[in-house]
Design a protein around this motif. Structure first.
Motif, PDB file in Angstrom:
ATOM      1  N   TRP A  32      34.692  45.841  10.516  1.00  0.00           N
ATOM      2  CA  TRP A  32      34.440  47.201  11.008  1.00  0.00           C
ATOM      3  C   TRP A  32      33.710  47.131  12.350  1.00  0.00           C
ATOM      4  O   TRP A  32      34.061  47.838  13.307  1.00  0.00           O
ATOM      5  CB  TRP A  32      33.637  47.965   9.974  1.00  0.00           C
ATOM      6  CG  TRP A  32      33.484  49.430  10.235  1.00  0.00           C
ATOM      7  CD1 TRP A  32      33.996  50.146  11.278  1.00  0.00           C
ATOM      8  CD2 TRP A  32      32.773  50.371   9.419  1.00  0.00           C
ATOM      9  NE1 TRP A  32      33.640  51.469  11.168  1.00  0.00           N
ATOM     10  CE2 TRP A  32      32.898  51.646  10.033  1.00  0.00           C
ATOM     11  CE3 TRP A  32      32.048  50.257   8.238  1.00  0.00           C
ATOM     12  CZ2 TRP A  32      32.312  52.780   9.508  1.00  0.00           C
ATOM     13  CZ3 TRP A  32      31.460  51.400   7.711  1.00  0.00           C
ATOM     14  CH2 TRP A  32      31.602  52.643   8.338  1.00  0.00           C
TER      15      TRP A  32
ATOM     16  N   SER B 193      36.095  46.142  14.959  1.00  0.00           N
ATOM     17  CA  SER B 193      36.948  47.272  15.323  1.00  0.00           C
ATOM     18  C   SER B 193      36.267  48.172  16.350  1.00  0.00           C
ATOM     19  O   SER B 193      36.890  48.630  17.309  1.00  0.00           O
ATOM     20  CB  SER B 193      37.308  48.062  14.059  1.00  0.00           C
ATOM     21  OG  SER B 193      38.039  49.224  14.370  1.00  0.00           O
ATOM     22  N   HIS B 194      34.972  48.428  16.146  1.00  0.00           N
ATOM     23  CA  HIS B 194      34.216  49.226  17.116  1.00  0.00           C
ATOM     24  C   HIS B 194      34.230  48.563  18.495  1.00  0.00           C
ATOM     25  O   HIS B 194      34.415  49.238  19.519  1.00  0.00           O
ATOM     26  CB  HIS B 194      32.765  49.371  16.656  1.00  0.00           C
ATOM     27  CG  HIS B 194      32.526  50.500  15.696  1.00  0.00           C
ATOM     28  ND1 HIS B 194      32.877  51.799  15.969  1.00  0.00           N
ATOM     29  CD2 HIS B 194      31.933  50.515  14.470  1.00  0.00           C
ATOM     30  CE1 HIS B 194      32.529  52.576  14.958  1.00  0.00           C
ATOM     31  NE2 HIS B 194      31.957  51.821  14.030  1.00  0.00           N
TER      32      HIS B 194
ATOM     33  N   ARG C  49      34.810  55.489   6.030  1.00  0.00           N
ATOM     34  CA  ARG C  49      34.414  54.650   7.163  1.00  0.00           C
ATOM     35  C   ARG C  49      34.238  55.536   8.403  1.00  0.00           C
ATOM     36  O   ARG C  49      34.838  55.315   9.452  1.00  0.00           O
ATOM     37  CB  ARG C  49      35.434  53.525   7.378  1.00  0.00           C
ATOM     38  CG  ARG C  49      35.335  52.489   6.251  1.00  0.00           C
ATOM     39  CD  ARG C  49      36.404  51.451   6.300  1.00  0.00           C
ATOM     40  NE  ARG C  49      36.078  50.222   7.000  1.00  0.00           N
ATOM     41  CZ  ARG C  49      35.429  49.184   6.481  1.00  0.00           C
ATOM     42  NH1 ARG C  49      34.965  49.241   5.246  1.00  0.00           N
ATOM     43  NH2 ARG C  49      35.230  48.086   7.197  1.00  0.00           N
TER      44      ARG C  49
ATOM     45  N   ARG D  50      39.667  56.132   5.352  1.00  0.00           N
ATOM     46  CA  ARG D  50      39.112  56.746   6.578  1.00  0.00           C
ATOM     47  C   ARG D  50      37.930  57.665   6.254  1.00  0.00           C
ATOM     48  O   ARG D  50      36.949  57.718   7.009  1.00  0.00           O
ATOM     49  CB  ARG D  50      40.222  57.525   7.292  1.00  0.00           C
ATOM     50  CG  ARG D  50      39.867  57.932   8.710  1.00  0.00           C
ATOM     51  CD  ARG D  50      41.049  58.621   9.380  1.00  0.00           C
ATOM     52  NE  ARG D  50      42.071  57.665   9.797  1.00  0.00           N
ATOM     53  CZ  ARG D  50      43.295  57.603   9.280  1.00  0.00           C
ATOM     54  NH1 ARG D  50      43.648  58.414   8.304  1.00  0.00           N
ATOM     55  NH2 ARG D  50      44.160  56.724   9.745  1.00  0.00           N
TER      56      ARG D  50
ATOM     57  N   ALA E 220      39.516  51.026  10.537  1.00  0.00           N
ATOM     58  CA  ALA E 220      38.130  50.627  10.823  1.00  0.00           C
ATOM     59  C   ALA E 220      37.816  49.262  10.218  1.00  0.00           C
ATOM     60  O   ALA E 220      36.762  49.049   9.633  1.00  0.00           O
ATOM     61  CB  ALA E 220      37.161  51.681  10.327  1.00  0.00           C
TER      62      ALA E 220
END
Length: 333
Positions: A218, A221-222, A201, A198, A149
């Protein structure tokens, strides 16, 4: 003994007054010292800025100052990174002059070229280990890391001792982990650190340093996972125009790809209000794909009106795209 912050700001303001008087033949009508330098309003619709600390980040503040003062001319006196500032200044329609300040000498800055692409180590077996461990493999300026993430948990190191994977969140954590668990198999070591990261996040996770670090990565990453959230059909991670120096440094995260209509796009993600976001993003497009559409993605709460104004001042404008403030609650499903 460290200089008192207020005294430092006063010295920055004094230095800018002196530079403006000596090299622009003008007086400062209003000057404010900051931790990083100073900003001043001059006569004849001009503003000036001193870039003393973190000088590469001075352009955004100078542009914002010009907007507030309705100024048409900007002068930036930089003690470092004047070449980067000059390069970024050329991307705006404003009249911007960057001055290099070096041991008392003040000369017009010369814009540098964008960074040279660094070679990437040829280590397919190690990259496969990162992939098979469920990590997001990210390559930036010749460095290969594995992320969860958006947060680095492993890095491929290539040096005189050979090629290897070091595990941990940042350089210090990698060193400590190696001392404490040096004999642990690599895959097991990755799994141990990745599981900890993990757990922090995830949607609804309690506030923790591990979900505050690298928020912009992050968010990227989304978007790489679900590019349709910003109207793209595909996105992949891409390096920033200037290499990040450490894990704690908040540097906007960059991706490239295509919009739903097939247009090439450069996407720059940030979390928090950052006046230098637009100059950084424009530099990222110049570095990666000068012809691409530029999209700056930030949470709604950080979409200050000044960012829209600065985006419109680019010679090739950018789009500011606000997303949900609760983006951390997004899922990949």
């Amino acid at each position: 003994m460290a200089l008192d912050p207020e005294r430092r700001r006063q010295l920055h303001a004094m230095k800018l007054r002196s530079l403006v008087s000596e090299h622009l033949g003008d007086s400062t009508q209003d000057v404010v010292g900051t931790d990083d330098g100073a900003l001043a309003t001059l006569s004849r619709d001009r503003v000036a800025a001193l870039a003393e600390e973190r000088p590469e980040r001075a352009l955004g503040g100078a542009l914002a100052s010009a907007v507030r003062a309705a100024a048409t001319e900007i002068h930036i006196f930089a003690s470092g990174s004047s070449d980067v500032l000059a390069r970024r200044a050329q991307l705006f329609s404003n009249a911007i002059t960057v001055w290099e300040v070096n041991d008392g000498d003040v000369t017009p800055a010369v814009a540098s070229d964008t960074a040279t692409r660094k070679p990437v180590p040829d280590v397919p077996e190690l990259v496969s280990t990162l992939n098979e461990s469920g990590l997001e493999v990210v390559v930036e300026h010749g460095v290969i890391v594995g992320e969860i993430a958006g947060l680095e948990v492993a890095r491929i190191i290539s040096d005189e001792y050979g090629n290897r994977i070091e595990v941990g969140v940042g350089a210090h954590d990698r060193e400590v982990f190696a001392l404490l668990h040096g004999n642990m198999p690599t895959v097991e070591a990755i799994e141990q650190v990745a599981n900890v990261v993990r757990s922090h996040r995830l949607p609804a996770a309690e506030p923790h340093p591990l979900n505050r670090l690298g928020a912009e990565r992050w968010l990227r990453s989304h978007l790489v996972s679900k590019p349709e959230r910003v109207g793209a059909s595909e996105l992949v991670t891409a390096p920033p125009p200037v290499q990040r120096t450490n894990l704690k440094e908040a540097v906007p995260a960059v991706a490239t790809g295509r919009l739903a209509d097939g247009t090439d796009v450069v996407v720059v993600c940030a979390v928090g209000i950052d006046l230098d976001l637009i100059p950084f993003a424009a530099d990222a497009r110049l570095f990666l794909d000068p012809q691409a559409t530029l999209m700056v993605v930030i949470p709604q709460r950080d979409a200050h009106s000044i960012l829209y104004e600065l985006a419109d001042q680019l010679i090739d404008p950018a789009s500011v795209v606000p997303i949900d403030n609760d983006w951390r609650e997004w899922t990949s499903s």
